[in-house]
Scaffold this active site. Structure first.
Site, short mmCIF file in Angstrom:
data_model
loop_
_atom_site.label_atom_id
_atom_site.label_comp_id
_atom_site.label_asym_id
_atom_site.label_seq_id
_atom_site.Cartn_x
_atom_site.Cartn_y
_atom_site.Cartn_z
N GLN A 267 -5.66 -0.39 2.89
CA GLN A 267 -5.31 0.64 3.91
C GLN A 267 -5.39 2.06 3.40
O GLN A 267 -4.82 2.38 2.36
CB GLN A 267 -3.80 0.25 4.02
CG GLN A 267 -3.22 1.03 5.28
CD GLN A 267 -1.54 1.24 5.30
OE1 GLN A 267 -0.96 0.82 4.42
NE2 GLN A 267 -0.91 1.39 6.23
N ARG B 218 10.16 7.06 -3.59
CA ARG B 218 11.29 7.15 -4.16
C ARG B 218 11.67 6.62 -5.43
O ARG B 218 12.61 6.47 -5.94
CB ARG B 218 12.39 6.30 -2.98
CG ARG B 218 12.48 6.79 -1.62
CD ARG B 218 12.87 6.17 -0.66
NE ARG B 218 11.96 5.33 -0.19
CZ ARG B 218 11.95 4.40 1.10
NH1 ARG B 218 13.24 4.10 1.62
NH2 ARG B 218 11.15 3.70 1.46
N ALA C 216 0.76 -1.14 -0.02
CA ALA C 216 0.05 -0.10 -0.08
C ALA C 216 0.74 1.30 0.05
O ALA C 216 0.33 2.42 -0.20
CB ALA C 216 -0.73 -0.05 1.19
C1 UD1 Z 1 11.07 -1.61 5.48
C2 UD1 Z 1 11.29 -1.83 7.24
C3 UD1 Z 1 12.73 -2.05 7.45
C4 UD1 Z 1 13.18 -3.11 6.54
C5 UD1 Z 1 12.92 -2.90 4.87
C6 UD1 Z 1 13.54 -4.16 4.33
C7 UD1 Z 1 9.62 -0.85 8.46
C8 UD1 Z 1 9.31 0.35 9.33
N1 UD1 Z 1 10.92 -0.87 7.98
O1 UD1 Z 1 11.58 -0.14 5.54
O2 UD1 Z 1 13.17 -2.39 8.62
O3 UD1 Z 1 14.76 -3.20 6.51
O4 UD1 Z 1 11.51 -2.48 5.04
O5 UD1 Z 1 13.03 -3.88 2.71
O6 UD1 Z 1 8.84 -1.58 8.31
N2 UD1 Z 1 3.78 -0.06 3.12
C9 UD1 Z 1 2.42 -0.43 3.35
N3 UD1 Z 1 1.71 0.49 3.88
C10 UD1 Z 1 2.25 1.81 4.50
C11 UD1 Z 1 4.05 1.66 4.47
C12 UD1 Z 1 4.34 0.69 3.72
O7 UD1 Z 1 1.54 -1.35 2.77
O8 UD1 Z 1 1.80 2.53 5.37
C13 UD1 Z 1 4.35 -1.32 2.31
C14 UD1 Z 1 5.05 -0.96 1.08
O9 UD1 Z 1 4.17 -0.77 -0.07
C15 UD1 Z 1 6.26 -1.73 1.02
C16 UD1 Z 1 6.60 -2.24 2.38
O10 UD1 Z 1 5.25 -1.86 2.98
O11 UD1 Z 1 5.93 -2.79 -0.02
C17 UD1 Z 1 7.82 -1.74 3.14
O12 UD1 Z 1 7.62 -0.23 2.96
P1 UD1 Z 1 8.71 0.74 2.57
O13 UD1 Z 1 8.49 1.96 2.87
O14 UD1 Z 1 9.46 0.38 1.42
O15 UD1 Z 1 9.69 0.38 3.89
P2 UD1 Z 1 11.14 0.45 4.04
O16 UD1 Z 1 11.57 1.81 4.17
O17 UD1 Z 1 11.92 -0.21 3.01
CA CA Z 2 11.10 -1.07 0.86
#
Ligand code: UD1
Ligand code: CA
Length: 462
Positions: free
Chosen positions: A72, A15, A10
């Site tokens: 979400q 980036r 979601a």
């Molecule tokens: C996240 C982890 C980090 C890990 C990394 C591995 C957290 C807080 N951090 O960081 O510890 O090392 O992944 O790749 O979890 N997403 C949602 N809803 C949201 C936010 C994100 O569905 O509100 C989904 C995104 O689409 C994505 C995934 O969750 O597929 C990860 O989110 P992203 O923002 O990429 O997290 P990272 O900063 O990579």
């Molecule tokens: Ca990620």
């Protein structure tokens, strides 16, 4: 043991700087979320819930009804995203695998290994970690003095000592549902990003005397998370390499693997030979004995045995055994070349069937055409299939012979065994066995050159 999986997809993916949702960007010709879903399926996980944002329709269109969806509404963090699945998972009591939609490189064997490790260690939560040279951007795994799990710290919240840790959180976990959802309700967004971090759940479980395990995986490349296009290109490189190795070990020769690009869904039989600078894309299947390249692009095609494609683009078409194509030809979607058809140099063929053994050796355009068997199409033959408004078909029956440099103005039919004289513009059907001639007769003007030069010398004198 029934395992369910939650795929987080979601996030806005800011980036990536893209209009396309991040998880729909492709790695080796397949959207990254499809890689994730395929791995989960291969690992034997039947129930998959994908968390999508309010603009997740494109993701639903892609994955269809093979998975379930939870929306979400606001992107408040990975923990908040998982919490949205609580209702859907109310009756689930087996382990729950949580994985990100932006980590497309996991092998199904790794996911299976993670689940069975979690199961046998009787943990409430297990995180998959890897060691990397450059942990930038990832959450760090912090261990206690005994080496057991202490917590995960996001980079933006890390002290310099924590930031120096090279063991990272891959973002893939297995939880028991009950302690997971209990902990999710206790999350707070008091951190550098103001988000509900899923990573904090493990610390909460541990703080409440739950058992948290770390499953350290050797192959750090599998855990690559894609946040930007540099990482997207890195994933592409890794997966391409894996795909090439898989097919080489299955009996495919690649003269230069570094310049051989094979999409994830392509299938190659043994004794296929691929020359450099070749792209085998989409759902292409190539049968044994075929030689593809150099400089070939083949997308969404079925290529039979012993076909040769050299320096050509072949899209959305079927080539039966023994066909040869190229160099410098373009087979556009909707073509079917029967056995031993030859399409030579500088030809374009679109939405056209060509019967067994027929030849289109040079410089021709065939559009919306049915060509029978044993037909010879002379150099420079053009089907005029478009009148500016509509497209029309040309039919060329078995054994016909089209002389060089002919225009066949569709709709038009050349009968069985008929001939068309070179240089003709054919606007009416040619009956079977007939010769169609549609050009002016040649006229020779005797002594024309001499008379012409006589006249011009006269003018000069004047
Ligand atoms: C996240 C982890 C980090 C890990 C990394 C591995 C957290 C807080 N951090 O960081 O510890 O090392 O992944 O790749 O979890 N997403 C949602 N809803 C949201 C936010 C994100 O569905 O509100 C989904 C995104 O689409 C994505 C995934 O969750 O597929 C990860 O989110 P992203 O923002 O990429 O997290 P990272 O900063 O990579
Ligand atoms: Ca990620």
């Amino acid at each position: 043991m029934s395992v369910a999986a939650v795929v987080l997809a979601a996030g806005k993916g800011t980036r990536m700087k893209s209009a396309l949702p991040k998880v729909l960007h492709q790695v080796c010709g397949l959207p990254m979320i499809s890689h994730v879903v395929n791995s989960l399926r291969e690992a034997g996980i039947g129930r998959i819930i994908v968390v999508v944002g309010p603009e997740g329709q494109e993701i639903q269109d892609l994955l269809g009804s093979e998975v379930e969806y939870v929306v979400q509404r606001e992107q408040l963090g990975t923990g908040h995203a998982v919490l949205q699945t609580e209702g859907a998972l109310k009756n689930h009591n087996g382990p729950l695998l949580v994985i990100h939609g932006d980590t497309p490189l996991y092998r199904s064997t790794t996911l299976r290994g993670l689940v069975s490790f979690h199961d046998s260690s009787k943990a409430s939560g297990t995180v998959l970690s890897v060691f990397v040279d450059d942990p930038t951007g990832y959450g760090r795994i912090i261990r206690d003095s005994e080496g057991a799990f202490a917590k995960i710290v996001e980079e933006k919240d890390a002290t310099p000592e924590e930031a120096a840790v090279k063991e990272i959180n891959s973002g893939t976990y297995v939880f028991q549902s009950e302690p997971l959802f209990a902990a999710l309700h206790q999350l707070s967004p008091e951190n550098a990003q103001g988000e509900y971090y899923l990573t904090d759940v493990l610390g909460i479980i541990r703080g409440q005397a739950g058992r948290v395990e770390i499953f350290t995986h050797d192959d750090h490349e599998e855990a690559l998370g894609i946040n930007n296009r540099v990482q997207l290109a890195a994933a592409e490189r890794i997966l391409r390499n894996r795909i090439r190795e898989k097919w080489m070990l299955a009996g495919v020769t690649m003269i230069d693997p570094d310049t051989t690009y094979i999409d994830a869904q392509a299938e190659l039989e043994s004794d296929v030979v691929i020359f450099p600078f070749t792209f085998i894309e989409g759902h292409t299947r190539v049968a044994s004995g075929s030689v593809i390249g150099p400089f070939a692009q083949v997308r969404d095609c079925v290529i039979g045995e012993n076909v040769t494609i050299s320096q050509a683009t072949v899209l959305g078409s079927t080539l039966e055994p023994g066909c040869t194509v190229g160099p410098y030809s373009h087979i556009r979607p909707g073509c079917h070349l029967a056995e031993k058809v030859k399409v030579g140099g500088f030809c374009e063929i679109k939405n056209t069937t060509v019967g067994p053994g027929s030849k289109v050796p040079h410089l021709s355009y065939l559009g919306d055409t049915s060509v029978g068997s044993g037909v010879n199409i002379g150099a420079g033959t053009i089907t005029c299939n478009y009148d500016g408004k509509n497209k029309y078909r040309t039919v060329i029956e078995d054994g016909a012979f089209i002389g060089s440099n002919c225009n066949l103005v569709a709709p038009v039919e050349i009968g069985t065994g008929a001939y068309v004289a070179a240089g003709s513009t054919i606007t009416n059907d040619v009956p079977p066995g007939a010769l169609g001639v549609a050009r002016n007769r040649q006229r020779n003007i005797p002594d024309w050159v001499q008379r012409r030069s006589g006249k011009s010398s006269c003018q000069e004198e004047g």
